[in-house]
Write an enzyme that holds these catalytic residues in place. Structure first.
Site, PDB file in Angstrom:
ATOM      1  N   ASP A  19       0.875  -1.258  -0.068  1.00 30.46           N
ATOM      2  CA  ASP A  19       0.098  -0.031   0.064  1.00 30.46           C
ATOM      3  C   ASP A  19       0.882   1.265   0.036  1.00 30.46           C
ATOM      4  O   ASP A  19       1.825   1.277   0.782  1.00 30.46           O
ATOM      5  CB  ASP A  19      -0.869  -0.028   1.148  1.00 30.46           C
ATOM      6  CG  ASP A  19      -1.926   1.174   1.493  1.00 30.46           C
ATOM      7  OD1 ASP A  19      -2.774   1.075   0.682  1.00 30.46           O
ATOM      8  OD2 ASP A  19      -1.769   1.891   2.258  1.00 30.46           O
ATOM      9  N   GLU A  57       1.248  -0.192  -5.042  1.00 33.52           N
ATOM     10  CA  GLU A  57       0.242   0.671  -4.970  1.00 33.52           C
ATOM     11  C   GLU A  57       0.787   2.090  -5.350  1.00 33.52           C
ATOM     12  O   GLU A  57       1.204   2.678  -4.241  1.00 33.52           O
ATOM     13  CB  GLU A  57      -0.768   0.785  -4.023  1.00 33.52           C
ATOM     14  CG  GLU A  57      -1.757   1.552  -4.335  1.00 33.52           C
ATOM     15  CD  GLU A  57      -2.647   2.456  -3.342  1.00 33.52           C
ATOM     16  OE1 GLU A  57      -3.762   3.071  -3.428  1.00 33.52           O
ATOM     17  OE2 GLU A  57      -1.891   2.689  -2.231  1.00 33.52           O
TER      18      GLU A  57
HETATM   19  C1  NOJ Z   1      -4.803   3.228   0.082  1.00 30.60           C
HETATM   20  C2  NOJ Z   1      -5.992   2.254   0.095  1.00 30.60           C
HETATM   21  O1  NOJ Z   1      -6.416   1.652  -1.229  1.00 30.60           O
HETATM   22  C3  NOJ Z   1      -6.969   3.272   0.490  1.00 30.60           C
HETATM   23  O2  NOJ Z   1      -8.073   2.549   0.492  1.00 30.60           O
HETATM   24  C4  NOJ Z   1      -6.500   3.693   2.161  1.00 30.60           C
HETATM   25  O3  NOJ Z   1      -7.602   4.563   2.375  1.00 30.60           O
HETATM   26  C5  NOJ Z   1      -5.157   4.419   1.727  1.00 30.60           C
HETATM   27  N1  NOJ Z   1      -4.379   3.563   1.199  1.00 30.60           N
HETATM   28  C6  NOJ Z   1      -4.541   4.668   3.299  1.00 30.60           C
HETATM   29  O4  NOJ Z   1      -4.253   3.367   3.860  1.00 30.60           O
END
Ligand code: NOJ
Length: 548
Positions: free
Chosen positions: A201, A243
């Protein structure tokens, strides 16, 4: 199961455990429920599952606020339930990808609780502190609807702490070697259980430096390479997915020399698919793919149409953003942060032709497709729910009580079911769609079967054709002697097209979904007529040789 490049041929299904099936009637889906539904997923034809965060959490960001990295949230079951699920998935040849959320923890994590108590806490330096909220002032705010600053004051610590997302998500300090060790230990804990991949993430934001945007820094890439070395050393067949919601040129370094991430989402492509179909013009798509640098041979793009977040509009220009808001947000409630919180079917006005066309693009462009749970049925959203919850409602299995999702009191469900006259579970559910030969679910199954027969989709090269009709998006994909030709009509009206296929003179043209033979390629331009939002997947095969 032992091809190290398995992720190139994968079809990934993204789901939230809480949304899938509730086995113990508490209104929240769990691992036992999910395990019961593995047959459904196998039958659908996907090859890998990506699970949203499943760890203990106060749930202020739907589990992306983790308070214990080494356990399963009690709502979802136990570590034993998880292991059973994982083993059952593997028994069906389904891979499992879980979340590694390391940019930040929850403020409820024991590290942060300890860190805030005293400057001498061994955990103090796990986080990023400052006496002033003016440091790193060149850094943008991501959650623009809720946050005013990337710093928040902690009255216990008597200092500001840094956070790129919600203020209850303090960022970890990757300059501290112990933090890097902890992260690698957490990762190994899950890899040792057997997970096949990790979606990491928010990777651009790991390290902060004064005078920069605090995004994509070389120091961040160093941390990520260290993580990758640990994977390669002990777990050579596993996959890391980044991501990084960034422009193609800024995402490219996350692949490095094939020694950082195996995969990364193609964020800029996604909104341009939605733009192209509205404008009835292929250029938004062809332009962004032309600007996308080549990636190392062991790397792969992850393609998606929708996910658990808003349809993010960070990677478009201001004009493009205005256009997409105008076209897709007929109600201001549909907007959140810099994006649109709607599902695929509602964005497509529930028009089956448009839903199919977008999936045709998802499944034929270079990369690995990711399907968001419920989109195989055309589930709708609920824009009256807060945050991004409108796209996270329970899976609609049947027209029975609670959509067959749970035996709890209806009021107890973690989110209300969709009861809209068009998208509600009474009319739109798995059971009903399995009965109808031409349902979207049956179509999705068929399309996945065809996709899986041709490794060219996941591994092949891409070459755009340039017909004068801009509503037609046509491309050739090639891999190991196989040639596929994909033709999509982005317009709401029937369209003719003439394709220059002279290099393929004499080859047979076989439409893959119906296995139908079309006229052979000859000297003159290859003429096709496409229905509104129509698409063709062709194989170009030498008329003498075998078809594959
Ligand atoms: C990316 C995630 O996809 C999202 O859902 C989340 O709110 C943020 N990161 C913060 O963790």
């Amino acid at each position: 199961m032992n091809d190290a490049l398995w992720y190139k041929d994968a079809i990934i299904y993204q789901l939230h455990v809480k949304a899938f099936l509730d086995s113990n009637a508490d209104g929240i889906g769990d691992f036992r429920g999910l395990t019961d539904k593995l047959d459904y997923l196998q039958d659908l034809g996907i090859t890998a599952l990506w699970l949203l965060p499943m760890y203990p959490s106060p749930f202020k960001d739907d589990g992306y606020d983790i308070s214990d990295y080494l356990d399963i949230h009690k709502h979802y079951g136990t570590l034993k339930d998880f292991q059973e699920f994982l083993d059952e998935a593997h028994r069906r040849n389904l891979r499992v990808i879980t979340e590694l959320v390391i940019n930040h923890t929850s403020d409820q994590h024991p590290w942060f609780q300890d860190a805030r108590r005293s400057p001498s806490s061994p955990y103090r330096d796990y986080y990023v502190w400052s006496d002033s909220d003016q440091k790193y002032s060149g850094t943008r705010i991501i959650f623009t609807d809720t946050e005013r600053s990337n710093w928040s004051w902690d009255p216990d610590a008597k200092a500001y702490y840094w956070h790129r997302f919600f203020s209850h998500q303090p960022d970890l300090n990757f300059d501290h070697p112990r933090v890097r060790e902890e992260v690698i230990d957490i990762m190994k804990f899950w890899l040792d259980k057997g997970v096949d991949g990790l979606r990491v993430d928010a990777v651009p934001y790991l390290v902060e430096r004064e005078g920069t945007s605090c995004e994509n820094l070389p120091e961040t890439h160093e941390v990520l390479k260290e993580i990758r070395r640990a994977v390669d050393a002990g777990y050579p067949d596993r996959m890391l997915l980044a991501e990084a919601n960034q422009w193609p040129a800024d995402v490219r370094p996350y692949f490095a020399n094939g020694d950082e991430f195996h995969m990364a989402f193609h964020f800029p492509l996604m909104p341009r698919i939605f733009m192209a179909i509205k404008k009835e013009d292929r250029h938004p798509i062809t332009d962004i793919l032309r600007q996308t640098p080549p990636i190392p041979p062991n790397c792969q793009w992850a393609l998606f149409l929708r996910n658990h977040d808003e349809l993010t509009l960070e990677m478009v220009t201001a004009d493009e953003r205005d256009y997409l808001y105008r076209e897709y947000c007929t109600d201001p409630r549909m907007k959140i942060n810099i994006g649109i919180r709607r599902r695929l079917a509602s964005l497509m006005d529930n028009d089956r032709r448009k839903i199919e066309l977008l999936n045709s693009l998802l499944f034929t462009m270079p990369g690995t497709p990711i399907l968001y749970y419920g989109d195989e049925l055309g589930m709708g959203d609920n824009i009256y729910l807060g945050d991004r919850n409108g796209v996270r409602t329970p899976m609609q299995w049947t027209g029975d009580r609670n959509a067959g999702f749970s035996r709890a009191e209806t009021a107890q469900l973690y989110l209300p079911l969709n009861v809209d006259p068009v998208f509600g579970y009474q009319a739109l559910n798995v059971e009903a769609q399995l009965r109808v030969p031409n349902s979207l679910l049956k179509w999705t199954k068929r399309i996945l079967t065809v996709r899986k027969k041709h490794r060219t989709f996941g591994r092949g090269t891409l070459e755009f054709l340039n017909p004068s009709n801009r509503a037609i998006l046509a491309y050739v994909r090639k891999f190991e002697g196989e040639t596929l030709l994909i033709v999509n009509n982005l317009a709401s009206t029937a369209q003719p097209v003439e394709l220059d296929l002279r290099r393929f003179i004499g080859t047979d043209v076989i439409e893959l979904l119906g296995e139908t033979k079309f006229p052979r390629v000859a000297e003159h331009p290859y003429q096709l007529s496409l229905t509104p939002y129509g698409y063709f997947w062709f194989q170009l095969a030498s008329s003498h040789g075998a078809r594959r």
